[in-house]
Design an enzyme around this catalytic site. Structure first.
Site, PDB file in Angstrom:
ATOM      1  N   ASP A 243      53.230 -10.173  47.667  1.00  0.00           N
ATOM      2  CA  ASP A 243      53.338  -8.952  46.889  1.00  0.00           C
ATOM      3  C   ASP A 243      54.017  -7.892  47.738  1.00  0.00           C
ATOM      4  O   ASP A 243      54.911  -8.226  48.523  1.00  0.00           O
ATOM      5  CB  ASP A 243      51.939  -8.506  46.417  1.00  0.00           C
ATOM      6  N   HIS A 292      50.793  -1.829  44.982  1.00  0.00           N
ATOM      7  CA  HIS A 292      50.502  -2.974  44.129  1.00  0.00           C
ATOM      8  C   HIS A 292      49.881  -4.132  44.923  1.00  0.00           C
ATOM      9  O   HIS A 292      48.915  -4.757  44.480  1.00  0.00           O
ATOM     10  CB  HIS A 292      51.785  -3.435  43.439  1.00  0.00           C
ATOM     11  N   SER A 463      49.367  -8.692  36.034  1.00  0.00           N
ATOM     12  CA  SER A 463      49.171  -8.697  37.487  1.00  0.00           C
ATOM     13  C   SER A 463      47.709  -8.921  37.838  1.00  0.00           C
ATOM     14  O   SER A 463      47.367  -9.818  38.611  1.00  0.00           O
ATOM     15  CB  SER A 463      49.642  -7.369  38.084  1.00  0.00           C
TER      16      SER A 463
END
Length: 518
Positions: A243, A292, A463
């Protein structure tokens, strides 16, 4: 000239697609005078983008290998002029199932790569431009069967098309203009899956306190996660999260990783994303500059802590965070490089069982696909997000790499009876599982760790569904440490809500962690 992301516009498509701004990393390297010397008409990037968009609408994907040599060449010289070429031994097809298992250092493979480079060099030497002759640079990947070389000749592409040593070729750095997906060019699109991950004030009805003081997200009971903890907490299983990295300012994923009821485990972080220009790039480090990656890592493995932060699904699992991309869409050449290298890094490690990818791109990339197969063929169970978008792009189906058979595609649904995908989640025939991750009335999303602070944040889209599924897989594998990835996956399927049926949009339906660990 193509563009990178504008961080003022978080998301457009899953992945929070970004409307792009001018890049200093991957500039076109063929001058206007050199283009005139080529005597070949260049297809404008605006036309290329419309061809890509048409293919996405009609087939759900865009494959460079299905395009004309002229189109590939035009995309090539309007980006960084670097061509990615997948290769194989002459007259010997390399199957996808053997990528990662057959050495690229064999004499036959080295000969194939050398033959390709030699042909391009020879063709380029015929050009009348000394500048072009001076720019023949190449790099052969040390683990995957592809090479990258600067190409400016259309003749070279035509020759590649007829070589038995060539599996595919595509421009490395060309970036589709994602703003074309937005029906209203003046709209500001927002997404649940972007780079905002600030600590929040969470309503008491959206979590429960679990000993010794952690917050368990509201959806854990509905997914059977809280109940599964009596049987498994993920101990002994290592999950790799590819990520945007891991924040050094989030205590629960650094100094407090072993705290409360989480102990005896490790957290490691790496960075495979590079910045800079072509072969003069440098690693940009493992730290999360987006938010994120920290959120996804927290969903998987945040400790069962004492400080009131969110607890992860597999709170005793080991964690490896790899910063492979700068944001949640890996559409630039440098980001594709970073994700590819991250998959190889995790694929090589015998301790890694599960790879979680809450990132993606709108259409396929062969280099990243090679890396996915590399990791899969080495026994890794790879979960990938089906996609997140806004109403402007709700026609988009499952996105890459969740479209691949070597990955397990996951999407999110609302709580309540029946199946209703979350407001921004994608669905489609490639989906294997769903995760409840959006409250029916308030649209509240699950808890996770914020970029900093002991106060949690929330995160949504496919996600969080993907990270949750990865954590559940860790619970199952920890309960059955001798199992293969196929056994773990089959157990998850057989205990999912819709099994043995499979929905055309939602796969086997909601996972049930409690049933999967029994």
């Amino acid at each position: 000239m193509k563009h990178l992301k504008n961080y003022q516009i978080l998301g457009l498509i899953f992945i929070a697609l970004f409307v792009v701004s001018c890049s200093t990393e991957e500039q076109p390297t063929v001058s206007q005078s050199e283009l005139l010397e080529s005597k070949t008409e260049v297809i404008p990037s605006s036309e290329i983008d419309q061809i890509i968009l048409k293919s996405l609408r009609e087939s759900g994907d865009f494959i460079w290998g299905n395009q004309s040599d002229e189109l590939v060449w035009s995309a090539l010289i309007q980006s960084d002029s670097v061509l990615t070429i997948g290769y194989q031994a002459s007259e010997k097809e390399l199957s996808n199932a053997r990528i990662g298992l057959e050495s690229v250092e064999s004499p036959e493979m080295q000969e194939a790569a050398g033959k390709i480079i030699g042909m391009i060099t020879e063709v380029s030497s015929k050009t009348t431009s000394p500048n072009l002759r001076a720019k023949i640079e190449s790099e052969i990947h040390t683990d995957l069967p592809y090479l990258e070389i600067r190409v400016s000749s259309l003749e070279a592409l035509r020759n590649l098309r007829n070589m038995s040593e060539v599996r595919y070729f595509e421009p490395r750095g060309y970036e589709f203009d994602y703003s074309l997906l937005n029906d209203n060019q003046y709209a500001r699109i927002t997404s649940d899956s972007g780079c905002e991950n600030e600590p929040q004030t969470i309503s008491g009805s959206d979590f429960s306190i679990v000993a010794p003081g952690a917050k368990a997200s509201w959806n854990y009971d509905q997914m059977g996660i809280s109940q599964a903890w009596t049987q498994s907490t993920g101990a002994g299983i290592t999950v790799g999260v590819i990520d945007t990295g891991l924040s050094p300012d989030q205590p629960s994923l650094n100094g407090l990783f072993n705290s409360g009821q989480s102990s005896g485990r490790t957290v490691q972080k790496f960075g495979t994303y590079k910045t800079g220009y072509l072969w003069w790039k440098k690693y940009d480090g493992p730290n999360d500059l987006c938010g994120h990656g920290t959120a996804m890592a927290g969903v998987v493995a945040s400790p069962r802590n004492t400080v009131g932060n969110a607890v992860g699904v597999a709170y005793n699992s080991n964690l490896i965070s790899v910063r492979g991309t700068s944001d949640v869409i890996f559409n630039s050449g440098n980001e594709k490089d970073g994700v590819t290298e991250a998959l190889v890094l995790l694929g090589k490690r015998s301790d890694v069982k599960i790879i979680s990818m809450s990132i993606g791109d709108l259409f396929s990339n062969s280099k990243v696909a090679d890396a996915i197969r590399y990791a899969n063929n080495r026994g890794k169970l790879i979960f990938a997000a089906a996609g997140t978008s806004t109403t402007f792009t709700n026609w988009v189906g499952v996105i890459f790499p969740a479209t691949m058979s070597e990955t397990v595609a996951v999407t999110g649904v609302k709580e309540g009876s029946g199946y209703q995908r979350c407001d921004t989640c994608h669905s489609g025939s490639q989906v294997e599982f769903t995760v409840i991750m959006e409250r029916a009335g308030s649209n509240t999303k699950p808890l996770t760790t914020a970029l900093y602070s002991n106060d949690p944040s929330t995160v949504g889209g496919s996600s969080v569904a993907t990270a949750t599924a990865s954590g559940i897989a860790a619970l199952v594998w920890a309960k059955n440490p001798s199992w293969t990835k196929d056994q773990v996956l089959n157990k998850m399927k057989s205990t999912a809500d819709l099994y043995p049926s499979k929905s055309s949009e939602y796969g086997y339906g909601n996972l049930n962690a409690a049933s999967a660990v029994n």
